[in-house]
Write a protein that holds these residues in place. Structure first.
Motif, short mmCIF file in Angstrom:
data_model
loop_
_atom_site.label_atom_id
_atom_site.label_comp_id
_atom_site.label_asym_id
_atom_site.label_seq_id
_atom_site.Cartn_x
_atom_site.Cartn_y
_atom_site.Cartn_z
N THR A 37 11.06 -27.97 -6.57
CA THR A 37 12.05 -28.93 -7.01
C THR A 37 13.43 -28.31 -6.87
OG1 THR A 37 12.02 -28.13 -9.29
CG2 THR A 37 10.41 -29.85 -8.71
N PHE A 38 14.44 -29.13 -6.78
CA PHE A 38 15.79 -28.59 -6.67
C PHE A 38 16.14 -27.76 -7.90
CE2 PHE A 38 18.16 -31.36 -3.34
CZ PHE A 38 17.18 -31.06 -2.41
N ARG A 44 15.90 -20.12 -9.22
CA ARG A 44 15.50 -18.86 -8.58
C ARG A 44 16.63 -18.22 -7.79
NH1 ARG A 44 9.24 -18.23 -6.84
NH2 ARG A 44 8.31 -19.20 -8.68
N THR A 45 17.59 -19.01 -7.38
CA THR A 45 18.71 -18.47 -6.61
C THR A 45 19.96 -18.27 -7.47
OG1 THR A 45 19.28 -20.73 -5.93
CG2 THR A 45 17.93 -19.43 -4.41
N GLY A 46 19.89 -18.70 -8.73
CA GLY A 46 21.05 -18.53 -9.62
C GLY A 46 22.15 -19.53 -9.36
N LEU A 47 21.83 -20.64 -8.70
CA LEU A 47 22.82 -21.67 -8.42
C LEU A 47 22.64 -22.85 -9.36
CD1 LEU A 47 22.62 -21.78 -4.52
CD2 LEU A 47 24.40 -20.71 -5.90
N ALA A 48 23.68 -23.68 -9.45
CA ALA A 48 23.56 -24.92 -10.21
C ALA A 48 22.71 -25.89 -9.40
CB ALA A 48 24.94 -25.51 -10.46
N ARG A 49 21.94 -26.72 -10.09
CA ARG A 49 21.05 -27.66 -9.39
C ARG A 49 21.82 -28.53 -8.42
NH1 ARG A 49 19.36 -32.89 -10.14
NH2 ARG A 49 17.18 -33.35 -9.57
N VAL A 52 22.45 -27.43 -4.72
CA VAL A 52 21.43 -27.53 -3.68
C VAL A 52 21.69 -28.72 -2.77
CG1 VAL A 52 18.94 -27.63 -3.22
CG2 VAL A 52 19.78 -26.48 -5.28
N TYR A 53 22.25 -29.80 -3.34
CA TYR A 53 22.53 -31.01 -2.57
C TYR A 53 23.60 -30.79 -1.50
CZ TYR A 53 19.71 -33.76 -5.78
OH TYR A 53 18.66 -34.27 -6.52
N TYR A 55 23.51 -28.49 0.57
CA TYR A 55 22.82 -27.93 1.73
C TYR A 55 21.68 -28.82 2.23
CZ TYR A 55 25.36 -23.81 0.19
OH TYR A 55 26.35 -22.94 -0.19
N PHE A 56 21.04 -29.53 1.32
CA PHE A 56 19.89 -30.38 1.67
C PHE A 56 20.01 -31.69 0.91
CE2 PHE A 56 18.64 -25.91 1.69
CZ PHE A 56 18.27 -25.75 3.01
N PRO A 57 19.98 -32.83 1.62
CA PRO A 57 20.17 -34.11 0.94
C PRO A 57 19.03 -34.49 0.00
CG PRO A 57 19.61 -34.43 3.25
CD PRO A 57 19.87 -32.97 3.08
N ASP A 58 17.82 -33.99 0.30
CA ASP A 58 16.69 -34.30 -0.57
C ASP A 58 15.60 -33.25 -0.37
OD1 ASP A 58 15.22 -35.04 1.78
OD2 ASP A 58 16.12 -37.03 1.67
N ARG A 59 14.56 -33.35 -1.16
CA ARG A 59 13.47 -32.38 -1.16
C ARG A 59 12.73 -32.36 0.17
NH1 ARG A 59 8.17 -32.97 -2.59
NH2 ARG A 59 7.10 -31.13 -3.42
N ALA A 60 12.54 -33.52 0.78
CA ALA A 60 11.82 -33.59 2.05
C ALA A 60 12.54 -32.77 3.12
CB ALA A 60 11.67 -35.04 2.49
#
Length: 201
Positions: A37-38, A44-49, A52-53, A55-60
């Motif tokens: 999940t985002f 795990r990377t120490g970033l805000a949730r 993640v968006y 870099y990647f628009p969605d989980r798929a």
């Protein structure tokens, strides 16, 4: 100065993206795609949730990119094993089977397997299937060089031994025993075909 700043930003983004992919890859290697999940990747990377968006628009898209980047590594690992093998068809097949089972032992296959079982499966299965097809390419090429008139069919049938061995290993079977028997079965199956020309003929 602006160019230096732009390069620094681009390098930072590249490192962040790689870290996110590494986190997703590690989660997939644990065998459960639902854990990717985002929120967990961000943790795990120490970033805000929300980061993640960027870099990647969605989980798929995230999962598909993990498989896309992993596939060349898998293929290269098999090509290296084939290059180090002998010139006979038996040696090539043994090297191909062994390389794949070593990846199963190392958990690499769980990436494609977990992705294919994910909820958003349609696009992900396509990516996993493309990765599996890429795994056959080195063997198909070797079989064609050795004179097989249907190398893709042969490679797919030989892959059945690897798939069955993977299931056995996932069920807790002994690696050494399964790998040894799978290699012997695959080589015996190859010998059962019409004789392929050897390199010294």
């Amino acid at each position: 100065m602006p160019k230096i700043h732009a390069a620094t930003v681009a390098d930072h983004r590249s490192r962040q993206r790689a870290a996110l992919l590494d986190a997703a890859r590690a989660l997939l290697a644990e065998g459960d795609a639902s854990k990717v999940t985002f929120a967990e990747v961000a943790r795990r990377t120490g970033l805000a949730r929300n980061s993640v968006y960027k870099y990647f628009p969605d989980r798929a898209h995230l999962l598909t990119e993990v498989v896309r980047e992993a596939a060349p590594h898998w293929t290269e690992r098999i090509r290296t094993a084939l290059a180090a093998a002998g010139d006979s068809p038996e040696d090539r097949v043994a090297a191909h089977v062994t390389a794949q089972l070593e990846m199963v032992r190392d958990g690499e296959h769980r990436i494609a397997r977990a992705t294919a079982d994910a909820q958003d499966a349609a696009a992900l299965r396509a990516g996993a299937e493309a990765a599996h097809r890429a795994l056959l390419d080195p063997l198909v090429g070797a079989l064609a060089e050795l004179g097989d008139d249907a190398p893709l069919m042969t490679a797919r049938l030989l892959q059945g031994f690897v798939n069955a061995a993977t299931t056995a290993l996932e069920s807790g079977a002994d690696y050494a025993a399964v790998a040894d028997r799978t290699v012997r079965l695959a080589v015996a199956a190859l010998r059962g075909l019409a004789p392929l020309p050897r390199a010294d003929r």
